[in-house]
Design an enzyme around this catalytic site. Structure first.
Site, short mmCIF file in Angstrom:
data_model
loop_
_atom_site.label_atom_id
_atom_site.label_comp_id
_atom_site.label_asym_id
_atom_site.label_seq_id
_atom_site.Cartn_x
_atom_site.Cartn_y
_atom_site.Cartn_z
CD GLU A 49 7.39 -1.62 -1.74
OE1 GLU A 49 8.58 -1.52 -1.38
OE2 GLU A 49 6.85 -2.71 -2.00
CD GLU A 71 10.84 -3.92 -4.78
OE1 GLU A 71 11.72 -4.70 -4.36
OE2 GLU A 71 10.73 -2.74 -4.39
O1 AHR Z 1 9.43 -2.03 2.04
C1 AHR Z 1 10.45 -2.96 2.20
C2 AHR Z 1 10.76 -3.71 0.91
O2 AHR Z 1 11.27 -2.83 -0.03
C3 AHR Z 1 9.59 -4.35 0.21
O3 AHR Z 1 9.27 -5.59 0.73
C4 AHR Z 1 10.08 -4.46 -1.19
O4 AHR Z 1 9.04 -4.42 -2.14
C5 AHR Z 1 11.07 -3.32 -1.32
O5 AHR Z 1 12.26 -3.72 -1.86
#
Ligand code: AHR
Length: 497
Positions: A298, A173
Site C-alpha cells: 500500500e 496491518e
Molecule cells: O487504503 C485504505 C486503508 O489504508 C487500507 O484499508 C488500510 O490497509 C490502510 O490503513
C-alpha cells in the site's frame, strides 16, 4: 544543463513487473461502480466488469491486483461472497462508511476481473477476525484441482478448473485494523497460518506475504523476520504520503494546495527511499536460506476527501502533484529492485491515489495513470544504474527536494527506458544524458506529462493532462539531450545498436 549518466555496467537485477501492481478494496466506489457494475447495468460491461476501466487498465499494463483489502480483508469471510448472488449475505462494511455490502462481488467475480485484465490476483486473507481453517479452505477452494471438499464446493458454484492463485497475504496491518497485535504475537500467528496455506500443485507453488510494518516501525519487521522468515516469501510495508503528516484530521486538499504543500508532499514521498533501504536491510539481516522480499503493498497520497463526498469513501482528485509522487516512488522501487518484489498503489479506481475516476458512465484517466502507462516498459526489464546531477529546490528550508529524479532500465530487446521527473514547479530542467556500456544510440523518442502543479482532469475536461511527444530531443552516439518542463514526468525510449 544537468548531466545524467546511465551506467549499463551496473545493475541491481530485473525490475519485478509486480512493482507496477495495484490495490482494490471494498471501499467507497472502488470495486462497486469503479470496476464492477453488474451484468444488468447500462454501462457497457463484460460479465459485470466495466469495459472502459478494464480496457484502460490493460493498456496501462496492470500486472497484479490486490483484493479485498486493506482493513476490509480482516472482516471479510470469503464464503459470504460465493454461491448464488441472491443468497449471499448482506453485511455492514464497518471499516468504510457503514454501508451495506451485498457480496455480489466475491472470489469468482474478482478472479474473472483478473482474467479480463490479464493480471495476477493477490488475495489478502482474514487473520484478524477469521480462523486458520477458513483461510486454509480459501486456498484449497481456489487452487485444488483434484477431489476435495473445497474443490467440490467450487465446482458446485460453477468453476471446474482451479485458478492457481499464487499471491496470498497473511492478514493486513495486523498492528492496527487487522487486530491491534504486538509484533511477536503476529509473528507467531503468521507461522501458524503459513503452516496451513498449502500448495496444491507442484507447478504452482503459492507465495506468502506477511503483514508488515507501518512506516518506520522497524521493530515490527525485525520481529516478523526473526521468528517467521523461514515460512514466508515477502514482508509488506505500508507508507502513505500526506502533505501534513502531523495531522490526519486535516491532511489538506487534493487540488487546493500551496507551493509549500506541494514541496512538502514531494519531500515526504521521497522518504520512501529511506524506508525501503532500512526495512530491506533488516530483512537481509534476518533472512535464512529462503530469500524474503519487500512488498510495498500500500502506497500513495492520502488527502482530505472531495467536499460533499462520503468521508468513509476516501474519494480524492488527482493532479500533477500526484503524477510527481508516482514518478518518484516508481523510480525508487526500480532502483531498489533487488529488494522490492512488489508494490501496490492505493487504490485503482475512485479511492485515494486512483489511476481512474468514474462518474456514472463517465470515466477519466488521472495524471497518475499516465505515469504508470509511460513507465510500463520498466516491467521485467533489467534495471541499470543511473545518476543525475541535481540542485535543491523548494519553498521552505525544511522541505527542499532535489529538482530531478531518475531511473533507467534495458528491455530484453536492448531498448533503454529512461524515466525522469522535474520536481521544480517553476524552472525547466535541461538534461544531458550519457549512456554507457549499452552500445551506441540509434534513435531517441520521448513523451512528457506536464502542467501546473494543481492541474487535473475533470469530467468536463478529461484530457487536460495527458502525455505529449517530447520536443527538442538531440541525440548523438553516446548521449542525448532534452528539456524537461517545470513540474513534469518524462519517459525517453532509446533504441540502441
Ligand atoms: O487504503 C485504505 C486503508 O489504508 C487500507 O484499508 C488500510 O490497509 C490502510 O490503513
Amino acid at each position: 544543463m544537468a548531466r545524467a549518466i546511465i551506467n549499463g555496467n551496473r545493475s541491481k537485477g530485473t525490475i519485478n513487473r509486480n512493482i507496477y501492481g495495484h490495490f482494490s478494496e471494498h471501499l467507497g466506489r472502488c470495486v462497486y461502480d469503479g470496476l464492477f457494475v453488474g451484468e444488468q447495468s447500462g454501462i457497457p460491461n463484460v460479465n459485470g466488469m466495466r469495459s472502459d476501466a478494464v480496457e484502460a487498465l490493460k493498456k496501462m499494463g496492470i500486472p497484479l491486483l490486490r483484493w479485498p483489502g486493506g482493513c476490509f480483508a480482516d472482516t471479510y469471510h470469503w464464503r459470504d461472497g460465493v454461491g448464488p448472488r441472491e443468497l449471499r449475505k448482506k453485511i455492514v462494511n464497518t471499516n468504510w462508511g457503514g454501508v451495506t455490502e451485498d457480496n455480489s462481488f466475491g472470489t469468482h467475480e474478482f478472479l474473472e476481473l483478473c482474467r479480463q485484465l490479464g493480471c495476477e490476483p493477490y488475495l489478502s486473507g482474514n487473520v484478524g477476525s477469521g480462523t486458520v481453517q477458513e483461510f486454509s479452505d480459501w486456498v484449497e477452494y481456489c487452487n485444488m484441482g483434484g477431489q476435495s471438499p473445497m474443490a467440490e464446493e467450487r465446482r458446485k458454484n460453477g468453476r471446474d478448473a482451479p485458478w492457481n492463485v499464487k499471491y496470498w497475504g497473511i492478514g493486513n496491518e495486523a498492528w492496527g485494523c487487522g487486530g491491534n497485535m504486538r509484533p511477536e504475537f503476529y509473528a507467531d500467528l503468521c507461522r501458524q497460518y503459513a503452516a496451513y496455506l498449502r500448495n496444491y500443485s507442484r507447478e504452482h507453488p503459492i507465495y506468502k506475504i506477511a503483514s508488515g510494518a507501518n512506516v518506520d516501525d522497524y521493530q515490527w519487521t525485525k520481529a516478523v523476520m526473526e521468528s517467521a522468515s523461514w515460512c514466508i516469501d515477502a514482508v509488506s510495508l505500508h507508507y502513505y504520503t500526506l502533505p501534513r503528516n502531523e495531522d490526519w484530521s486535516h491532511k489538506g486538499s487534493a487540488t487546493e494546495f500551496s507551493r509549500q504543500e506541494y514541496y512538502a508532499t514531494l519531500f515526504r514521498t521521497l522518504y520512501m527511499e529511506e524506508l525501503v533501504e532500512n526495512h530491506s536491510r533488516i530483512i537481509r539481516q534476518y533472512q535464512g536460506k529462503r530469500k524474503v522480499g519487500l512488498a510495498v503493498d500500500e502506497w500513495g497520497t492520502w488527502y482530505d476527501v472531495e467536499p460533499g463526498t462520503n468521508p468513509g469513501f476516501l474519494y480524492q482528485q488527482n493532479t500533477m502533484r500526484d503524477a510527481l509522487v508516482a514518478a518518484v516512488n516508481l523510480n525508487i522501487f526500480n532502483n531498489h529492485c533487488d529488494a522490492v518484489v512488489m508494490a501496490n498503489i492505493a487504490q485503482t479506481v475512485n479511492v485515494l491515489q486512483a489511476v481512474i475516476l468514474t462518474e456514472g458512465p463517465k470515466m477519466l484517466l488521472t495524471p497518475t495513470y499516465h505515469v504508470f502507462e509511460m513507465y510500463k516498459g520498466h516491467q521485467d526489464a533489467r534495471q541499470v544504474e543511473s545518476y543525475v546531477e541535481t540542485a535543491l529546490t523548494g519553498e521552505a528550508e525544511e522541505y527542499k527536494v532535489p529538482n530531478l529524479h531518475i531511473s533507467a532500465s534495458q528491455a530484453p530487446d536492448g531498448t533503454v527506458l529512461v524515466t525522469a521527473a522535474n520536481l521544480d514547479d517553476a524552472a525547466p530542467a535541461p538534461l544531458d544524458c550519457t549512456i554507457s556500456g549499452l552500445g551506441k544510440i540509434e534513435a531517441v523518442s520521448g513523451r512528457v506529462l506536464s502542467g501546473q502543479r494543481d492541474a487535473c482532469n475533470t469530467f468536463d475536461a478529461p484530457e487536460r493532462v495527458r502525455p505529449a511527444a517530447a520536443g527538442g530531443i538531440k541525440a548523438g552516439e553516446d548521449s542525448f539531450s532534452a528539456e524537461l518542463p517545470p513540474c513534469s514526468v518524462a519517459a525517453f525510449t532509446v533504441k540502441m545498436r
